[in-house]
Design a protein around this motif. Structure first.
Motif, PDB file in Angstrom:
ATOM      1  N   TYR A 108       0.838  -1.198   0.000  1.00  0.00           N
ATOM      2  CA  TYR A 108       0.000   0.000   0.000  1.00  0.00           C
ATOM      3  C   TYR A 108       0.869   1.242   0.000  1.00  0.00           C
ATOM      4  O   TYR A 108       1.784   1.331  -0.824  1.00  0.00           O
ATOM      5  N   ALA A 109       0.623   2.170   0.891  1.00  0.00           N
ATOM      6  CA  ALA A 109       1.193   3.503   0.719  1.00  0.00           C
ATOM      7  C   ALA A 109       2.248   3.844   1.772  1.00  0.00           C
ATOM      8  O   ALA A 109       2.385   4.992   2.153  1.00  0.00           O
ATOM      9  N   GLY A 110       3.014   2.837   2.227  1.00  0.00           N
ATOM     10  CA  GLY A 110       4.167   3.128   3.084  1.00  0.00           C
ATOM     11  C   GLY A 110       5.009   4.200   2.429  1.00  0.00           C
ATOM     12  O   GLY A 110       5.478   5.132   3.074  1.00  0.00           O
ATOM     13  N   CYS A 138      -8.013   2.192   2.134  1.00  0.00           N
ATOM     14  CA  CYS A 138      -8.105   3.561   2.643  1.00  0.00           C
ATOM     15  C   CYS A 138      -9.263   4.345   2.051  1.00  0.00           C
ATOM     16  O   CYS A 138     -10.094   4.867   2.779  1.00  0.00           O
ATOM     17  N   SER A 380       3.753  -1.794   3.345  1.00  0.00           N
ATOM     18  CA  SER A 380       2.530  -1.992   4.121  1.00  0.00           C
ATOM     19  C   SER A 380       2.791  -2.883   5.330  1.00  0.00           C
ATOM     20  O   SER A 380       3.730  -3.679   5.335  1.00  0.00           O
ATOM     21  N   THR A 424      15.358   0.497   1.481  1.00  0.00           N
ATOM     22  CA  THR A 424      15.828   1.869   1.689  1.00  0.00           C
ATOM     23  C   THR A 424      14.670   2.777   2.097  1.00  0.00           C
ATOM     24  O   THR A 424      13.511   2.512   1.795  1.00  0.00           O
ATOM     25  N   ASN A 457      13.321  -0.984  -3.152  1.00  0.00           N
ATOM     26  CA  ASN A 457      12.308  -1.949  -3.587  1.00  0.00           C
ATOM     27  C   ASN A 457      12.555  -2.342  -5.044  1.00  0.00           C
ATOM     28  O   ASN A 457      12.496  -3.525  -5.402  1.00  0.00           O
ATOM     29  N   SER A 553     -11.788   4.444  15.147  1.00  0.00           N
ATOM     30  CA  SER A 553     -10.342   4.313  15.399  1.00  0.00           C
ATOM     31  C   SER A 553      -9.563   5.219  14.467  1.00  0.00           C
ATOM     32  O   SER A 553      -8.831   4.766  13.608  1.00  0.00           O
ATOM     33  N   PRO A 554      -9.755   6.534  14.639  1.00  0.00           N
ATOM     34  CA  PRO A 554      -9.047   7.472  13.764  1.00  0.00           C
ATOM     35  C   PRO A 554      -7.552   7.546  14.079  1.00  0.00           C
ATOM     36  O   PRO A 554      -7.119   7.098  15.141  1.00  0.00           O
ATOM     37  N   PRO A 555      -6.773   8.115  13.150  1.00  0.00           N
ATOM     38  CA  PRO A 555      -5.325   8.178  13.336  1.00  0.00           C
ATOM     39  C   PRO A 555      -4.914   8.973  14.572  1.00  0.00           C
ATOM     40  O   PRO A 555      -5.560   9.954  14.937  1.00  0.00           O
ATOM     41  N   ASN A 561      -0.628   6.123  10.265  1.00  0.00           N
ATOM     42  CA  ASN A 561      -1.093   4.747  10.302  1.00  0.00           C
ATOM     43  C   ASN A 561      -0.187   4.027  11.289  1.00  0.00           C
ATOM     44  O   ASN A 561      -0.050   4.487  12.406  1.00  0.00           O
ATOM     45  N   SER A 563       3.079   3.654  10.855  1.00  0.00           N
ATOM     46  CA  SER A 563       4.457   4.142  10.753  1.00  0.00           C
ATOM     47  C   SER A 563       4.728   5.118  11.899  1.00  0.00           C
ATOM     48  O   SER A 563       3.809   5.819  12.336  1.00  0.00           O
ATOM     49  N   VAL A 626      -2.762   3.757  14.802  1.00  0.00           N
ATOM     50  CA  VAL A 626      -2.826   2.294  14.728  1.00  0.00           C
ATOM     51  C   VAL A 626      -1.515   1.787  15.328  1.00  0.00           C
ATOM     52  O   VAL A 626      -0.460   1.921  14.709  1.00  0.00           O
ATOM     53  N   THR A 642     -12.256  -4.738  14.762  1.00  0.00           N
ATOM     54  CA  THR A 642     -12.894  -4.303  13.512  1.00  0.00           C
ATOM     55  C   THR A 642     -13.252  -5.529  12.669  1.00  0.00           C
ATOM     56  O   THR A 642     -12.789  -6.637  12.932  1.00  0.00           O
TER      57      THR A 642
HETATM   58  N1  LIG Z   1      -8.547   0.572  12.703  1.00  0.00           N
HETATM   59  C1  LIG Z   1      -8.037   1.307  11.715  1.00  0.00           C
HETATM   60  N2  LIG Z   1      -7.236   0.705  10.805  1.00  0.00           N
HETATM   61  C2  LIG Z   1      -6.738   1.433   9.781  1.00  0.00           C
HETATM   62  C3  LIG Z   1      -7.012   2.805   9.654  1.00  0.00           C
HETATM   63  C4  LIG Z   1      -7.831   3.414  10.625  1.00  0.00           C
HETATM   64  O1  LIG Z   1      -8.101   4.624  10.579  1.00  0.00           O
HETATM   65  N3  LIG Z   1      -8.325   2.630  11.641  1.00  0.00           N
HETATM   66  N4  LIG Z   1      -6.509   3.486   8.578  1.00  0.00           N
HETATM   67  C5  LIG Z   1      -6.375   2.729   7.344  1.00  0.00           C
HETATM   68  C6  LIG Z   1      -5.709   3.521   6.320  1.00  0.00           C
HETATM   69  S1  LIG Z   1      -6.431   5.012   5.904  1.00  0.00           S
HETATM   70  C7  LIG Z   1      -4.610   3.127   5.674  1.00  0.00           C
HETATM   71  S2  LIG Z   1      -4.024   4.083   4.380  1.00  0.00           S
HETATM   72  C8  LIG Z   1      -3.931   1.886   6.044  1.00  0.00           C
HETATM   73  C9  LIG Z   1      -2.413   2.092   5.965  1.00  0.00           C
HETATM   74  O2  LIG Z   1      -1.740   1.003   6.044  1.00  0.00           O
HETATM   75  P1  LIG Z   1      -0.256   0.834   5.441  1.00  0.00           P
HETATM   76  O3  LIG Z   1      -0.192   1.366   4.054  1.00  0.00           O
HETATM   77  O4  LIG Z   1       0.163  -0.523   5.704  1.00  0.00           O
HETATM   78  O5  LIG Z   1       0.577   1.934   6.243  1.00  0.00           O
HETATM   79  P2  LIG Z   1       1.596   1.844   7.438  1.00  0.00           P
HETATM   80  O6  LIG Z   1       0.980   1.269   8.621  1.00  0.00           O
HETATM   81  O7  LIG Z   1       2.127   3.209   7.574  1.00  0.00           O
HETATM   82  O8  LIG Z   1       2.722   0.843   6.948  1.00  0.00           O
HETATM   83  C10 LIG Z   1       3.546   1.129   5.892  1.00  0.00           C
HETATM   84  C11 LIG Z   1       4.805   0.299   6.041  1.00  0.00           C
HETATM   85  O9  LIG Z   1       5.588   0.482   4.864  1.00  0.00           O
HETATM   86  C12 LIG Z   1       6.941   0.591   5.235  1.00  0.00           C
HETATM   87  N5  LIG Z   1       7.637   1.373   4.206  1.00  0.00           N
HETATM   88  C13 LIG Z   1       7.666   2.709   4.058  1.00  0.00           C
HETATM   89  N6  LIG Z   1       8.417   3.052   2.991  1.00  0.00           N
HETATM   90  C14 LIG Z   1       8.884   1.920   2.451  1.00  0.00           C
HETATM   91  C15 LIG Z   1       9.724   1.622   1.335  1.00  0.00           C
HETATM   92  O10 LIG Z   1      10.204   2.516   0.635  1.00  0.00           O
HETATM   93  N7  LIG Z   1       9.965   0.312   1.080  1.00  0.00           N
HETATM   94  C16 LIG Z   1       9.441  -0.685   1.847  1.00  0.00           C
HETATM   95  N8  LIG Z   1       9.689  -1.927   1.501  1.00  0.00           N
HETATM   96  N9  LIG Z   1       8.671  -0.438   2.915  1.00  0.00           N
HETATM   97  C17 LIG Z   1       8.390   0.847   3.214  1.00  0.00           C
HETATM   98  C18 LIG Z   1       6.926   1.279   6.574  1.00  0.00           C
HETATM   99  O11 LIG Z   1       8.104   0.987   7.296  1.00  0.00           O
HETATM  100  C19 LIG Z   1       5.656   0.732   7.213  1.00  0.00           C
HETATM  101  O12 LIG Z   1       5.886  -0.337   8.070  1.00  0.00           O
HETATM  102  O13 LIG Z   1      -4.288   1.506   7.379  1.00  0.00           O
HETATM  103  C20 LIG Z   1      -5.674   1.383   7.546  1.00  0.00           C
HETATM  104  N10 LIG Z   1      -5.974   0.807   8.846  1.00  0.00           N
END
Ligand SMILES: Nc1nc2c(c(=O)[nH]1)N[C@H]1C(S)=C(S)[C@@H](COP(=O)(O)OP(=O)(O)OC[C@H]3O[C@@H](n4cnc5c(=O)[nH]c(N)nc54)[C@H](O)[C@@H]3O)O[C@H]1N2
Ligand SMILES: Nc1nc2c(c(=O)[nH]1)N[C@H]1C(S)=C(S)[C@@H](COP(=O)(O)OP(=O)(O)OC[C@H]3O[C@@H](n4cnc5c(=O)[nH]c(N)nc54)[C@H](O)[C@@H]3O)O[C@H]1N2
Ligand code: SF4
Ligand SMILES: [Mo]
Length: 665
Positions: A108-110, A138, A380, A424, A457, A553-555, A561, A563, A626, A642
């Motif tokens: 996703y959007a890490g 999201c 993600s 990286t 990556n 469960s807002p941010p 998220n 991170s 989270v 959830t």
């Molecule tokens: N209960 C509840 N759950 C939610 C939400 C909520 O409001 N409530 N929000 C939701 C939403 S909106 C979203 S967008 C999702 C987000 O969920 P995810 O997109 O999974 O976001 P993150 O938890 O930030 O995890 C991103 C991971 O990517 C890694 N990463 C960052 N950059 C890079 C890179 O360049 N390369 C690699 N390989 N890894 C990298 C980071 O270290 C991190 O561990 O979660 C959702 N989950």
């Protein structure tokens, strides 16, 4: 001592996509700052990303490939292996999967970067014929709602909120999650605009608005219908705009007439006067602007709620002004500038591999037929962020599942991998970015060499492709090549390299004369309606008798998220996982502020510290997200409770449509 500055872009999933200035001293990044000359960034990053060097040079950064030596259900144990061994073994394991559709990418959007996102990864999956991933976790309910109404994800310019006289901040804690929008809203406030926040939680943003309307979760569609009712009854419609630019109003008008303020008030948990007052303010203030954010679409009826709210500026003609209208996402503006061939869809050669919804990964890992055999996770942290984590964990624990995780840190997800590969960070790689808040494109230059043995990556996927015998020349493209291919020729790559960012030519008042991106250019109102939550006292009374509290469960402000949860200075600000509860609800349960409590339902149990707080309204508890499970209390986080049921549109999760009971832990 050598010092240099490098132009970067914030990689995180945030509408602001800030332009960064990175200071490097003796080949080490000592500071990241917001660029003062980038209009949307105006010289400031948020607290989280100001700590990006602390995150990058974190003592727990993954610096070497690791191979699992323990069972998936045991405490995680890994040994260091060479890249050559890791790549050869992973390639062999993936080649051993007979049906390539049983190889499942999960990302996703890490990073939101187009290059370290899917540019090279997508090529590999297409060439293999691996399963596709429906990236819904999201924004896809709201995205589908906008698309159904306007034909695309389009909205106002963020900067024009500064000129509005009324700003409704609807389902967004902007100060925490959209700081640079807040700067514009604050400017409007100083110049006399009224700010109204619609949110079940009394957020930091609600504190700073003139009025806060604390609706029950998932009732925004009913509120929008109530506003329409008032617009009709008081003759506040811009009939000329409707006649010329809206289809389906007659049908929607009929529905809206069934929603007098008294009925709306009962469903939304507010007063009839709040509904009337909001309608009056909205109809009689010009220009009036609505900043929706994704908070309100994480419920069963999220897509329809977005449709109804997005139609409001068509009914009053607010779109006629550059500072009137609505913004949820601006990403439709940059879509035409993206190269549709970047991930080489042609490599699929006519195959249509199965699509797995990332939001139901728990069920998919446990039930998909044929089963998912290999899972490659990057950008993600699904074990923490995906809904109903008890099932996600169980799925990841399957001994017959081969899991590879590309990461910066040993996350909850990495803990369950067979191989963990060090990736990286934004300071160590090249990337290009678009934004879903503003409309500029940005470039991120690498500031320093990769730390330890970390690889980009893209490089990891290149090496896997080579080891799997894929010979298409596209697998040889460097990151520079990929960046050069990312956009259509309308983007001046020279300027982007030199300046670091480039605005796109977007009209100032894009829908002043209609011209939506639907086939006939008219906004589409037919079919939009209020869809109640799956879980609420009104829609599921038997469930509500056992689990009477709605949990959202807002941010958390200092995490993104999941991170940054492991960045100590930020975790210290958030201190520990908390559940906010209204005093009346706490007294009723004999719970005191500071007690260790569990929010639970049939799916699971989330343990956290109770904060009795006016930020929670009666009947609603706020479990701020989270947390990493392993840094939480008793290895739990908010997604324990959830569920995996999907929204009305866009197949998205309904994280905030969730009933629980709370008791002492
Ligand atoms: N209960 C509840 N759950 C939610 C939400 C909520 O409001 N409530 N929000 C939701 C939403 S909106 C979203 S967008 C999702 C987000 O969920 P995810 O997109 O999974 O976001 P993150 O938890 O930030 O995890 C991103 C991971 O990517 C890694 N990463 C960052 N950059 C890079 C890179 O360049 N390369 C690699 N390989 N890894 C990298 C980071 O270290 C991190 O561990 O979660 C959702 N989950
Ligand atoms: N600091 C910080 N910034 C972030 C993130 C983060 O985790 N931390 N996440 C990023 C991501 S992934 C995204 S998608 C964006 C946007 O992420 P969003 O999830 O839109 O973030 P918020 O702006 O906090 O908006 C959520 C708000 O909606 C409220 N809300 C919950 N349910 C309802 C409802 O039914 N109706 C209404 N009206 N409001 C409701 C919540 O209380 C909260 O205040 O933000 C990004 N920015
Ligand atoms: S997370 Fe958002 S506000 Fe913070 S630096 Fe990144 S883009 Fe800017
Ligand atoms: Mo998100």
């Amino acid at each position: 001592m050598t010092t240099r500055t490098v132009f970067g872009a914030c990689p995180h999933d945030c509408p602001d996509t800030c332009a960064m200035q990175i200071t490097v001293e003796n080949e080490r990044v000592i500071k990241v700052q917001g660029r003062a000359d980038h209009p949307n960034t105006h010289g400031a990053l948020c607290t989280k990303v100001s700590r990006y060097p602390e995150r990058t040079y974190h003592p727990e950064r993954l610096l070497h490939p690791l191979k699992r030596v323990s069972k998936k259900t045991e405490a995680p144990a890994f040994v260091r292996v060479s890249w050559a061994e890791a790549i050869a073994d992973i390639a062999a394991r993936l080649q051993a999967v007979k049906d390539p559709q049983c190889i499942q990418p999960y990302s996703y959007a890490g990073t939101m970067g187009l290059i370290q996102g899917e540019a090279m990864a997508g090529r590999l999956w297409n060439a293999l014929g691996a399963a596709r991933l429906d990236r819904t976790i999201c924004a896809s309910a709201g995205g589908a709602g906008l698309a159904a109404t306007y034909g695309h994800k389009l909205g106002m310019h963020t900067r024009h909120f500064a000129g509005a006289k009324l700003i409704i901040i609807w389902g967004s804690n902007s100060i925490a999650s959209n700081l640079h929008f807040w700067t514009y809203a604050n400017q409007a406030k100083r110049e006399g605009a009224k700010l109204i926040c619609i949110d079940p939680r009394k957020t930091e943003t609600a504190d700073k608005c003139h009025q806060h309307i604390a609706v029950l979760p998932g009732t925004d569609g009913a509120l929008a219908l109530g506003l329409m009712h008032e617009l009709i009854q008081n003759g506040w419609l811009d009939q000329d705009y409707i006649d010329n630019h809206v289809d389906g109003w007659d049908e929607l008008r009929g529905k809206a007439l069934d929603w007098p303020p008294e009925r709306v008030a009962e469903v939304c948990g507010v007063t009839p006067d709040e509904v009337r007052g909001l309608a009056r303010d909205y109809a009689t203030t010009t220009p009036a602007a609505i900043r929706m954010n994704y908070g309100l679409q994480r419920v069963r009826g999220g897509g329809n709620a977005v449709r109804l709210i997005a139609l409001l500026p068509c009914l009053t003609g607010a779109w006629r002004h550059q500072s009137g209208g609505v913004l949820l996402s601006a990403s439709g503006w940059n879509a035409p500038y993206k190269n549709p061939d970047l991930e080489r869809p042609g490599l699929l050669a006519g195959r249509t591999p199965r699509m797995v919804n990332m939001s139901t990964i728990g069920d998919a890992l446990l039930q998909a037929a044929p089963p998912i055999e290999a899972l490659i996770v990057y950008n993600s942290n699904p074990v923490a962020v995906a809904p109903e984590s008890p099932k996600v964990v169980k799925g990841f624990q399957r001994e017959d599942l081969f899991t590879v995780v590309l990461e910066h840190f040993m996350t909850d997800t990495a803990d369950l991998a067979d191989y963990v590969l060090p990736a990286t960070t934004q300071l160590e790689h090249l990337d290009v970015h678009t934004s879903y808040g503003h409309t500029d494109v940005l470039m991120n230059q690498p500031a320093v060499a990769p730390l330890g043995e970390a690889k980009t990556n893209t490089q990891i996927f290149r090496e896997l492709a080579a080891a799997m015998g894929l010979t298409d020349p596209c697998f040889k493209d460097s990151d520079e090549d990929l960046a050069a291919q990312a956009f259509t020729s309308d983007i001046d790559m020279g300027l982007l390299r030199e300046q670091g960012w480039q605005p796109l030519p977007i009209p100032e008042a894009p829908f002043a004369e209609g011209g939506f991106r639907t086939p006939n250019g008219r906004a589409q109102a037919a079919g939009a309606d209020y869809v109640p939550n799956y879980e609420s006292a009104q829609s599921s009374p038997e469930l509500a008798a056992r689990y009477p509290l709605a949990m959202i469960s807002p941010p958390a402000r200092n995490f993104l998220n999941s991170s940054f949860v492991n960045v100590k200075s930020l975790r210290d600000i958030e201190s520990e996982p908390i559940i906010e509860m209204h005093l009346g609800d706490a007294v009723e349960r004999g719970l005191a502020d500071g007690a260790l409590v569990a929010a639970f339902n049939d799916r699971g149990r989330y343990v956290a510290k109770l904060k009795v707080s006016t930020r929670a309204r009666p009947g609603v508890v706020n479990g701020l997200g989270v947390w990493w499970r392993k840094l939480g209390v008793q290895g739990s986080n908010v997604n324990e409770v959830t569920h995996q049921r999907l929204t009305d549109m866009g197949n998205a999760p309904a994280f905030y449509d969730c009933l629980v009971q709370v008791e002492a832990a």
